[in-house]
Structures are given as C-alpha cells and as structure tokens.
Scaffold this motif. Structure first.
Motif, PDB file in Angstrom:
ATOM      1  N   GLY A  82      -7.214  -1.663  -7.055  1.00  0.00           N
ATOM      2  CA  GLY A  82      -6.700  -1.104  -5.401  1.00  0.00           C
ATOM      3  C   GLY A  82      -8.003  -0.794  -4.255  1.00  0.00           C
ATOM      4  O   GLY A  82      -8.568   0.194  -5.560  1.00  0.00           O
ATOM      5  N   GLU A  83      -8.056  -0.612  -3.336  1.00  0.00           N
ATOM      6  CA  GLU A  83      -8.769  -0.028  -2.618  1.00  0.00           C
ATOM      7  C   GLU A  83      -8.199   1.342  -2.048  1.00  0.00           C
ATOM      8  O   GLU A  83      -7.028   1.489  -1.427  1.00  0.00           O
ATOM      9  N   GLN A  84      -9.272   1.844  -1.806  1.00  0.00           N
ATOM     10  CA  GLN A  84      -8.833   2.698  -0.975  1.00  0.00           C
ATOM     11  C   GLN A  84      -9.233   3.454   0.476  1.00  0.00           C
ATOM     12  O   GLN A  84     -10.855   3.315   0.692  1.00  0.00           O
ATOM     13  N   GLU A  85      -8.609   3.774   1.445  1.00  0.00           N
ATOM     14  CA  GLU A  85      -9.421   4.224   2.497  1.00  0.00           C
ATOM     15  C   GLU A  85      -9.136   5.587   3.213  1.00  0.00           C
ATOM     16  O   GLU A  85      -7.132   6.182   3.233  1.00  0.00           O
ATOM     17  N   GLU A  86      -9.964   6.110   3.602  1.00  0.00           N
ATOM     18  CA  GLU A  86      -8.835   7.549   4.407  1.00  0.00           C
ATOM     19  C   GLU A  86      -8.944   7.635   5.516  1.00  0.00           C
ATOM     20  O   GLU A  86      -9.496   6.402   6.299  1.00  0.00           O
ATOM     21  N   VAL A 127      -9.044  13.603  -3.242  1.00  0.00           N
ATOM     22  CA  VAL A 127     -10.110  11.810  -3.306  1.00  0.00           C
ATOM     23  C   VAL A 127     -11.200  11.936  -3.420  1.00  0.00           C
ATOM     24  O   VAL A 127     -11.878  11.362  -3.039  1.00  0.00           O
ATOM     25  N   SER A 141       0.967  -1.330  -0.138  1.00  0.00           N
ATOM     26  CA  SER A 141      -0.122  -0.256   0.364  1.00  0.00           C
ATOM     27  C   SER A 141       0.809   1.544  -0.273  1.00  0.00           C
ATOM     28  O   SER A 141       2.122   1.364   0.551  1.00  0.00           O
ATOM     29  N   LYS A 176      -4.702   5.941   1.988  1.00  0.00           N
ATOM     30  CA  LYS A 176      -3.838   4.753   2.345  1.00  0.00           C
ATOM     31  C   LYS A 176      -4.317   4.162   0.672  1.00  0.00           C
ATOM     32  O   LYS A 176      -6.077   3.839   1.300  1.00  0.00           O
ATOM     33  N   VAL A 177      -3.752   3.837   0.153  1.00  0.00           N
ATOM     34  CA  VAL A 177      -4.116   2.853  -1.431  1.00  0.00           C
ATOM     35  C   VAL A 177      -3.359   1.469  -0.785  1.00  0.00           C
ATOM     36  O   VAL A 177      -2.899   1.436  -0.999  1.00  0.00           O
ATOM     37  N   VAL A 178      -4.580   0.619  -1.203  1.00  0.00           N
ATOM     38  CA  VAL A 178      -4.300  -0.822  -1.282  1.00  0.00           C
ATOM     39  C   VAL A 178      -3.780  -0.989  -2.810  1.00  0.00           C
ATOM     40  O   VAL A 178      -4.555  -0.700  -3.401  1.00  0.00           O
TER      41      VAL A 178
END
Lengths: 134, 218
Positions: free
Chosen positions: A129-133, A117, A109, B4-6
């Motif tokens: 890809g997954e994105q989390e704040e 974003v 990551s 955060k980008v996985v």
C-alpha cells in the motif's frame, strides 16, 4: 446475496491495515466492482450500512466505481460490450474474444484520520500500500 | 490529519490466500479437487450419485454444501465413501475456510478425488476459490439456453460444463447448439459433456474423462 461476506472481508482487510498504520477512523472507502463480478452495488451499500455499525468505519462514505463489462476481439482487436445475442465481435463476427473488464472486486483505497501516521513506524514496511497525505 | 491509503487489493484476498493454502495441502496429500457449481436443482447430487460408482480406479470423497439440510449427504451416504456435510446456515456459497474446517472431520488418507458440491447458486460461489483443481458448472436443460450469458462469472471461472437432463430436450425449446456456441464464445477451450442422470446417457463418457484427468494430472 453474498455481498455481506464481501463487505466483511473488505472491512477486515482495511481495519487491519488501518490499525497497523495507527489510523483510528476511516472516512471513505473506494471500491471497484465489475458488472460481471456477481456483486451488486446496492446490496453492497446495504451490507456496509449494517456491518460497519460500531466500528471505526461507521461513518465512512462508501464509493463504488462500477466497471462495465468489456470484451476485446482476439482477431481484429475491436473493443465492445457483450450483447444480448452473444459475445461475438460486432466488427468481424469472430467468437475468439476475451473479457478484459467486468470481473473486478477490488479495494482501491481508503481515507482515514486521527492517526499518528506522520510519525515514525507507521509509514514503514508496507509494500502493498502507498500512503498519501491530504 | 487526513490520509489516503492506496490498497489495490482484491476484496477476496483473504479467501484466495486460504484457498492457495488448501491447494498446497491437497497437493501434498495427492488429492485432486473438483468444485461443482450450478443453480438449485440442476442435478449436482444426482451427477455425483451416478458418477462415483463408475469410477474404477479413483477413490472419491465428497464435501456437501447446503444452506439448511443434510438431505444431499443422506442421498450419498449409501456410496460408502468419506462424506462431510457443511450446512452454511443461510450463506449462499462455500468459502475456503469452511472447506478447511470440513477437512478436520474427514479421513482422506485413501482418497484420490474430492468433490465439493457447492451451494446451489450460480452467482455467489463463482467468486470463492475453494482450493480446487477443476471447476465444473452444471446446467440443466430445463433452465433454458441463456444461462452462460446471464452468469458469465460462473462459466468463465469453470473449465468444464455438464449439460444435464438431456432426456427433457424434446419437451422444451432448449437449443443445444446455441448453448455450446455461447459457451465456446466465452471460453474457447471449455470442455463440455451432455448427459442425463435419469437415463444414464453420457455419464460414462464424463466419468471416463474425469478418471483420466485425475490420473494424468497426478
């Protein structure tokens, strides 16, 4: 010795991805590096320090998770580390073993900021890809 | 805002994609490709010099990888086959885009088998797929018995091990049974050949096997 190639390949992937998401600054990169991958964490860090200069990754922290080599016996299922004397299973002496960890060379990551974003487009259409704040 | 980008992607994903493109291209051309790995001086070029003239019905070509010189390519030039030298200018391995570029300089229209002789190094080349169909690692007797366990990535990613310089066995403490045992422990289905380019011992057997592999896998 090829760590610089690995680092530049990693940077290309991340910078491209970050650009497409509108992320302008990378603050942290997390890699997974196997014991048998042929890449050495120390050399990766050195290469990153040089290659990241004057890029959006210049100040990023490089976090390397080192994955130890791990073998699994196909006969009795024992999980063990390879030893100096060979790869035979320490429980049943079988040589029918499988390397199930230690060859990793992965980008886990990255963290970034100053992006837009939260709005619209940059959130859509990324299957890989997954994105989390945070 | 911080995000955060996985990613969860192989660092070498770009090389892998390029290698897959190469593999598709080779398939379309009807060419089988062998990537040869070894330490410096194990005998990759000598093996090519000895093997290529023995191929009866298979037409070969070579891409030579070298850090700084064109000496290996010069050694093979008398074979009269398509031959391109890649000088990596310091880089310790070939990658798929270098091979892609080398193809622009080659006429492969009458070729069945392309050898890619990688840079002499058992570490770095192991990570870079070149679009090959077969990976061959060469180990020479003088290097000692412990190489497979020390360089597992090179051996694990190969399908064939060539043990060269067998004529030196009487002068060393090389333990062939132990090496073969270690190789099989790593990879039970590994194909192994022993040979000596100096005496010619074992080359025929390997060349016959290779020719059969090219023809059967077409």
């Amino acid at each position: 010795m090829h760590e610089l190639s690995l680092i530049t390949a990693m940077m290309d992937l991340i910078l491209k991805d970050a650009q497409s998401r509108g992320i302008r600054k990378i603050t942290r990169v997390e890699l997974k590096v196997g014991e048998f991958s042929g890449a050495y964490p120390h050399a990766l860090r050195e290469a990153f320090a040089v290659a990241s200069r004057a890029t959006p990754m210049e100040e990023a922290e490089l976090v390397i998770e080192e994955v130890p080599a791990e073998l699994r016996c196909r006969e009795c299922g024992a999980v063990f580390r390879p030893s100096e004397t060979g790869w035979a299973c320490p429980s049943c002496r079988s040589q029918n073993v499988l390397l199930q960890g230690g060859l990793e060379l992965e980008i886990q990551s990255y963290h970034g900021r100053d992006g837009d974003v939260g709005q619209g487009r940059s959130r859509q259409g990324y299957s890989s890809g997954e994105q989390e704040e945070s | 805002m911080s995000v955060k980008v996985v990613v969860g992607k192989d660092i070498l994903a770009v090389n892998r994609k390029r290698a897959e493109d190469l593999r598709a291209r080779f398939k379309q051309m009807g060419i089988k490709v062998v990537n040869m790995l070894s330490s410096p001086g194990a005998g990759k070029t000598s093996i090519l010099e000895a093997t290529i003239p023995r191929l009866q019905k298979v037409r070969a070509a070579v891409i030579e990888g070298d850090v700084a010189t064109t000496r290996d390519a010069e050694r093979l030039s008398h074979l009269g086959i398509p031959l391109v030298q890649i000088t990596t200018l310091g880089a310790c391995h070939l990658d798929a885009s270098m091979v892609w570029k080398a193809l622009e300089e080659m006429d492969l229209s009458r070729v069945d088998l392309l050898f890619i002789e990688n840079v002499g190094n058992l570490v770095c080349p192991a990570s870079f797929d070149l679009g090959e169909n077969l990976r061959v690692v060469v180990l020479s007797v003088a290097e000692g018995t412990d190489k497979p366990a020390k360089y597992p990535a090179a051996f694990l990613s190969s399908q064939v091990v060539l043990i060269n310089k067998m004529d030196l066995v009487p002068y060393t403490d090389f333990d062939l049974e132990r090496v073969l045992g270690e190789v099989r422990a790593m990879k039970p289905d590994m194909k192994t050949f022993t040979m000596s380019c100096r005496t010619g011992e074992g080359i025929d057997r390997w060349a016959e096997w290779l020719e059969k592999w090219v023809r059967e896998s077409q």
